[in-house]
Design an enzyme around this catalytic site. Structure first.
Site, PDB file in Angstrom:
ATOM      1  N   HIS A  28       0.847  -1.194   0.000  1.00 30.41           N
ATOM      2  CA  HIS A  28       0.000   0.000   0.000  1.00 30.41           C
ATOM      3  C   HIS A  28       0.883   1.244   0.000  1.00 30.41           C
ATOM      4  CE1 HIS A  28      -2.032   3.150   2.590  1.00 30.41           C
ATOM      5  NE2 HIS A  28      -2.817   3.093   1.536  1.00 30.41           N
ATOM      6  N   HIS A 105       1.776  11.063  -1.289  1.00 26.34           N
ATOM      7  CA  HIS A 105       0.894  10.700  -0.176  1.00 26.34           C
ATOM      8  C   HIS A 105       0.866  11.934   0.732  1.00 26.34           C
ATOM      9  CE1 HIS A 105      -0.430   7.692   3.180  1.00 26.34           C
ATOM     10  NE2 HIS A 105      -1.456   8.274   2.577  1.00 26.34           N
TER      11      HIS A 105
END
Length: 314
Positions: A28, A105
């Site tokens: 992930h 992110h």
């Protein structure tokens, strides 16, 4: 045990099963190990958060870094550990004259997309029977021209290793025979005109900060039945800003590690295959220090025919 070539080390009984029936370990936010703490915030962040970050940069950045870092091993290390699904979130930086693309992110990475994927292509040259699934998504700040440029570069980089969309034979044996090693998912309408690109892969994301919450969500999805084709069960935990503010001593790493034993027990109970309640790709955070790869790969032993024949241990 070395898992660098775990696909070719699977028992031959499994070589003709579709990849969608195998248990495959995934990463992930695979590139968050190289986030640049001094980079701008991504475009999608709110004006309020931008102002807060500008006024209290020395306070916000360490907090952002602690809660956005989901991996601590390089892409080559993740490959060698057995990861075969990669969650890549791609974007262009605002006001960047280089026109390079980065991973994101909340903030941007210091490694670029093309240099990273070149490393993947190089690794695959040394491991010709390993298949990777690359899921590219988000694409913040990218217009059609930027997409076409990236797609052209990806096709040139991976070349004949790219498995075309809709390929009917997706077993290990058939992919080896064709020389295909890369299934490239590209979550954008731009991909529709390129047969080398696959559509987005469903990712079951619980958006919970406890193992119990994640498991409840995943079990609910399992009860509803698996999607067609590839799909991902995300073990990753998520903390909202209230939780982060009220738990200043924690990080995503401490949260993940404290919940790992519960998640591990759940994974051990899962079964891959074609059954409606079976799982396929299982992705998580900190795939280096936590034994996700060996745990997920070992689930494939449950697929072996119970005919008493001797099989190789994975």
């Amino acid at each position: 045990m070395s898992l660098q070539d775990w696909m070719s080390a699977l028992p031959e009984e499994l070589w003709d099963l579709p990849l969608t029936d195998l248990a495959i370990p995934g990463s992930h936010d695979a590139m968050s190990y190289c986030l640049d703490i001094n980079s701008p915030l991504v475009r999608s962040e709110s004006d309020c958060f931008r102002l807060l970050d500008k006024l209290f940069h020395c306070f916000t950045r360490p907090v952002i870094f602690r809660w956005t870092t989901t991996q601590d091993k390089s892409i080559e290390e993740q490959l060698s550990m057995g990861i075969r699904f990669f969650d890549f979130r791609i974007a262009s930086k605002p006001d960047d004259p280089s026109n390079e693309l980065y991973f994101t992110h909340i903030i941007y990475t210091y490694l670029t997309v093309l240099e990273t994927l070149w490393s993947v292509a190089t690794w695959l040259e040394s491991h010709p029977k390993e298949i990777v699934i690359l899921a590219c998504s988000h694409f913040e700040g990218m217009d059609d021209r930027c997409h076409e440029s990236l797609i052209s570069s990806l096709k040139k980089l991976f070349g004949s290793k790219l498995c075309p969309r809709g390929e009917s034979a997706l077993s290990l044996r058939s992919l080896w025979a064709s020389g295909y090693q890369v299934i490239l998912s590209y979550d954008s309408k731009t991909a529709e005109g390129h047969r080398e690109l696959w559509p987005d892969i469903p990712y079951w994301w619980a958006n919970q900060h406890t193992a119990k919450g994640v498991i409840t969500y995943l079990d609910w999805n399992r009860a509803m039945g698996r999607p067609e084709g590839f799909f991902v069960s995300g073990l990753n935990l998520t903390a909202d800003r209230y939780y982060i503010t009220t738990n200043p001593g924690q990080s995503l790493r401490t949260l993940t590690f404290s919940n790992w034993n519960c998640l591990k027990k759940w994974v051990e109970q899962q079964v891959p295959g074609s059954d409606p309640k079976s799982l396929n790709i299982i992705a998580g955070d900190f795939v280096g220090p936590l034994p996700l790869c060996s745990l997920v790969i070992s689930l494939n032993q449950k697929l072996l025919k119970r005919n008493g024949s001797q099989t190789k241990k994975i």
